[in-house]
Design a protein around this motif. Structure first.
Motif, short mmCIF file in Angstrom:
data_model
loop_
_atom_site.label_atom_id
_atom_site.label_comp_id
_atom_site.label_asym_id
_atom_site.label_seq_id
_atom_site.Cartn_x
_atom_site.Cartn_y
_atom_site.Cartn_z
N PRO A 104 0.82 -1.22 0.00
CA PRO A 104 0.00 0.00 0.00
C PRO A 104 0.86 1.27 0.00
N ALA A 105 1.96 1.24 0.73
CA ALA A 105 2.83 2.41 0.80
C ALA A 105 3.46 2.70 -0.57
N ILE A 106 3.97 1.65 -1.21
CA ILE A 106 4.60 1.82 -2.52
C ILE A 106 3.58 2.34 -3.53
N ALA A 107 2.37 1.74 -3.50
CA ALA A 107 1.34 2.16 -4.46
C ALA A 107 1.00 3.64 -4.26
N ASN A 108 0.89 4.07 -2.99
CA ASN A 108 0.61 5.48 -2.73
C ASN A 108 1.75 6.38 -3.14
N LEU A 109 2.98 5.90 -2.92
CA LEU A 109 4.16 6.69 -3.27
C LEU A 109 4.27 6.90 -4.78
N ILE A 110 3.70 5.96 -5.53
CA ILE A 110 3.67 6.14 -6.99
C ILE A 110 2.46 6.97 -7.38
N TYR A 111 1.32 6.63 -6.79
CA TYR A 111 0.03 7.20 -7.20
C TYR A 111 -0.02 8.72 -7.00
N LEU A 112 0.21 9.17 -5.76
CA LEU A 112 -0.04 10.58 -5.46
C LEU A 112 0.95 11.52 -6.16
N PRO A 113 2.27 11.27 -6.06
CA PRO A 113 3.19 12.17 -6.79
C PRO A 113 2.97 12.13 -8.30
N MET A 114 2.69 10.91 -8.83
CA MET A 114 2.51 10.83 -10.28
C MET A 114 1.27 11.61 -10.71
N ALA A 115 0.20 11.56 -9.91
CA ALA A 115 -1.01 12.30 -10.24
C ALA A 115 -0.71 13.80 -10.26
N PHE A 116 0.04 14.26 -9.27
CA PHE A 116 0.37 15.68 -9.17
C PHE A 116 1.24 16.10 -10.34
N LEU A 117 2.32 15.34 -10.58
CA LEU A 117 3.29 15.70 -11.62
C LEU A 117 2.72 15.56 -13.03
N SER A 118 1.62 14.81 -13.16
CA SER A 118 1.02 14.64 -14.48
C SER A 118 -0.09 15.66 -14.73
N GLY A 119 -0.29 16.55 -13.76
CA GLY A 119 -1.30 17.59 -13.94
C GLY A 119 -2.72 17.11 -13.76
N LEU A 120 -2.91 16.05 -12.95
CA LEU A 120 -4.27 15.55 -12.75
C LEU A 120 -5.00 16.34 -11.66
N TRP A 121 -4.26 16.92 -10.72
CA TRP A 121 -4.91 17.66 -9.63
C TRP A 121 -5.17 19.11 -10.01
N MET A 122 -4.17 19.71 -10.67
CA MET A 122 -4.35 21.08 -11.17
C MET A 122 -3.61 21.15 -12.50
N PRO A 123 -4.04 22.06 -13.39
CA PRO A 123 -3.44 22.08 -14.74
C PRO A 123 -1.93 22.28 -14.65
N LEU A 124 -1.20 21.62 -15.53
CA LEU A 124 0.25 21.72 -15.54
C LEU A 124 0.71 23.16 -15.75
N SER A 125 -0.12 23.95 -16.42
CA SER A 125 0.28 25.32 -16.76
C SER A 125 0.53 26.18 -15.52
N VAL A 126 -0.06 25.80 -14.37
CA VAL A 126 0.18 26.60 -13.17
C VAL A 126 1.39 26.05 -12.39
N LEU A 127 2.01 24.97 -12.89
CA LEU A 127 3.16 24.38 -12.19
C LEU A 127 4.46 24.83 -12.85
#
Lengths: 255, 296
Positions: free
Chosen positions: A174-197
């Protein structure tokens, strides 16, 4: 390996295996609740409530519907396979299934069916939320296309989950899956548009499978996206094959 | 390859890590036979079972189930399995688990028959996670019976069961064997092997150190044990001819000897107050120790 591996017994048992796999996850609150509620909750917060009042709020809600759909459908595959396979492996269930005359493909196919069903439910929840609370009005073609992207897009992350589940123990999964899931979602622009990053986050984005799926989802609802559809599909296809291939090799070596 | 045997290892060797888990083992199980595989931990019992089930591939030699490779689904549809550690899905009910395993077999036993044989009728609606260890073991046994197996693999089946469930379990096994089902059993409980097995194989350091009936094993050990309540000291009895060892536990005196008759004459002559006299052949435990000790 077996000529009779997918005979009538195997087909009948696959239906039951898939149904029980779904029940199993539905009755596991630590999986079902976050998987079903988090995408909707985050979408409401970041896609609908925070930008409301601005002139572009309607467009923004549609843009975010696409990316939060992708965020949602990644979870069933990544966690269903990642955590599920690791714990089945550790507790000896995988061994027992192999010793029993369980048709060998049933285990993975049942989990796949379950992940797709969860992805479909998540897509339906997201679409209703966007329509009712976000004022998003998708055309039929857009909705069907986004649904297809969401469903098929769950598959690469099933493969990634299988790779996690075949590589690490039940405690770490579960820890590994979360460590991949949450940062990848953020860095891929799923939480907020990449243009503001920051720029370097934007230029790194094509590395992540979630970014490619996100661009496909954005294109499906006619929102601005980068890259051509064919390239994204090819990337995701290769990624899936590589992850599934590595996982299969690991599982064959250590049951 | 022997056509009559339901499960067979032919000159099988298997390495697990740095250990030679099995080293040239031959073993054949006949139809309707109960075969108990005994031996200390790490002797290769689980490796032998895993090879017969197709979970492992032998480094050398061959394994067969009903004359076919164990990986064959057709062969495995004729067996039932109860593994040592079977972490079944916690969130499913007992009835759901049984339905799932029944679906893997061409002509499964009915749910009613399976639950009656394993004595789990009252557990059917319960979630697996809520059962006690002994109840979970009985559910695993029920799953092993789902396919009307011709051959049952039972790996340490009664660990965690209370005495009553164990007796019930043994009774069911005997019924199934009466109907022609063969059984491969590994166990740490020697009385279990004595209660069920037609034939016993003893593994020690990856080799089959002994194979034969329970009586044949016991005969390998010539020692007899004399037990009695006596006022003689251990030192006095130790000096009798033919006595190997003497120990005292409270008022009980225990004497090990290869020839009990002369020792008994001397004991009775030396202590007129001696009572609770008992002479027995050394048990299976002592026999096993001597076999595995010799092989090591």
């Amino acid at each position: 390996m077996n000529a009779i591996a997918f005979d009538s017994i195997a087909r009948r048992s696959l239906l039951l295996d898939a149904r029980l796999e779904f029940l199993r996850l539905l009755r596991t609150p630590s999986f079902a609740l976050p998987a079903l509620i988090f995408p909707v909750m985050f979408y409401l917060l970041f896609g609908v409530l925070m930008p409301s009042g601005k002139a572009s709020a309607g467009q923004y809600a549609q843009y975010m519907l696409a990316t939060y759909c992708v965020f949602g459908v990644i979870a069933p595959g990544l966690f269903g396979f990642g955590v599920g396979v690791a714990s089945d492996r550790e507790r000896g269930l995988l061994q027992l299934k192999r010793a029993l005359p369980a048709p060998p493909q049933n285990y993975v196919l049942a989990k796949l069916a379950m992940a797709l069903l969860f992805a479909a439910i998540i897509f339906a929840l997201m679409l209703s939320t966007a329509t009712l609370a976000g004022g998003v009005r998708l055309g039929l073609g857009q909705a069907v296309l986004l649904g297809l992207v969401a469903l098929l897009g769950a598959l690469p992350f099933c493969a990634l989950g299988l790779l996690i589940g075949s590589s690490v123990g039940a405690q770490a999964a579960p820890a590994i899956a979360n460590l991949i899931y949450l940062p990848m979602a953020f860095l891929s622009g799923l939480w907020m548009p990449l243009s503001v990053l920051p720029g370097f986050v934007q230029s790194m984005a094509p590395l992540w499978p979630a970014w490619h799926l996100g661009q496909l989802a954005l294109a499906a609802v006619d929102q601005p996206s980068r890259g051509g559809a064919l390239g994204h599909v090819l990337y995701l296809l290769l990624f899936s094959l590589l992850a599934a291939g590595l996982a299969t090799r690991r599982l064959q070596r250590t049951p | 390859m022997n056509a009559a045997s339901v499960a067979q290892l032919v000159a099988v060797s298997k390495r697990r890590g740095k250990v030679q888990a099995l080293d040239g083992v031959d073993m054949a199980l006949q139809r309707g036979e109960v075969y108990a595989l005994l031996g200390p931990n790490g002797a290769g019992k689980t490796t032998a079972i895993s090879l017969l089930l197709g979970l492992l591939q032998p480094d050398a030699g061959e394994a067969f189930l009903f004359g076919q490779p164990p990986q064959s689904l057709a062969a495995r549809r004729r067996i039932g399995v109860m593994l040592q550690s079977a972490g079944l899905p916690d969130a499913l009910s007992v009835a759901e688990l049984i339905a799932q395993v029944r679906s893997y077999y061409p002509q499964p036993r009915s749910l009613a028959d399976v639950s009656m044989l394993a004595g789990i009728e009252s557990l059917l609606p319960s979630r697996y996670a809520r059962l006690s260890g002994g109840q979970q073991r009985r559910v695993q046994f029920a799953l092993a019976l789902c396919g009307r197996p011709e051959l049952l693999f039972l790996d340490e089946p009664t660990v965690g069961m209370d005495t009553a469930s164990r007796e019930q379990f043994w009774k069911t096994i005997r019924e199934l064997v009466g109907e022609g089902c063969a059984v491969v059993l590994t166990t740490h409980y020697l009385e279990e092997a004595e209660a069920l097995a037609d034939r016993v194989g003893v593994l020690a350091n990856g080799r089959l150190a002994f194979e034969g009936s329970i009586e044949a094993i016991r005969a390998r050990v010539s020692q007899r044990q004399i037990r009695c309540i006596s006022s003689l000291t251990a030192q006095q009895v130790q000096n009798f001819p033919q006595v190997n060892s003497v120990s005292r536990d409270g008022e009980w005196l225990s004497v090990l000897t290869p020839q009990p008759e002369p020792v008994l004459r001397q004991l009775l002559a030396a202590d007129s107050g001696l009572r609770e006299l008992e002479v027995r052949r050394a048990g299976l435990a002592e026999a096993l120790n001597s076999i595995t000790g010799v092989a090591a």
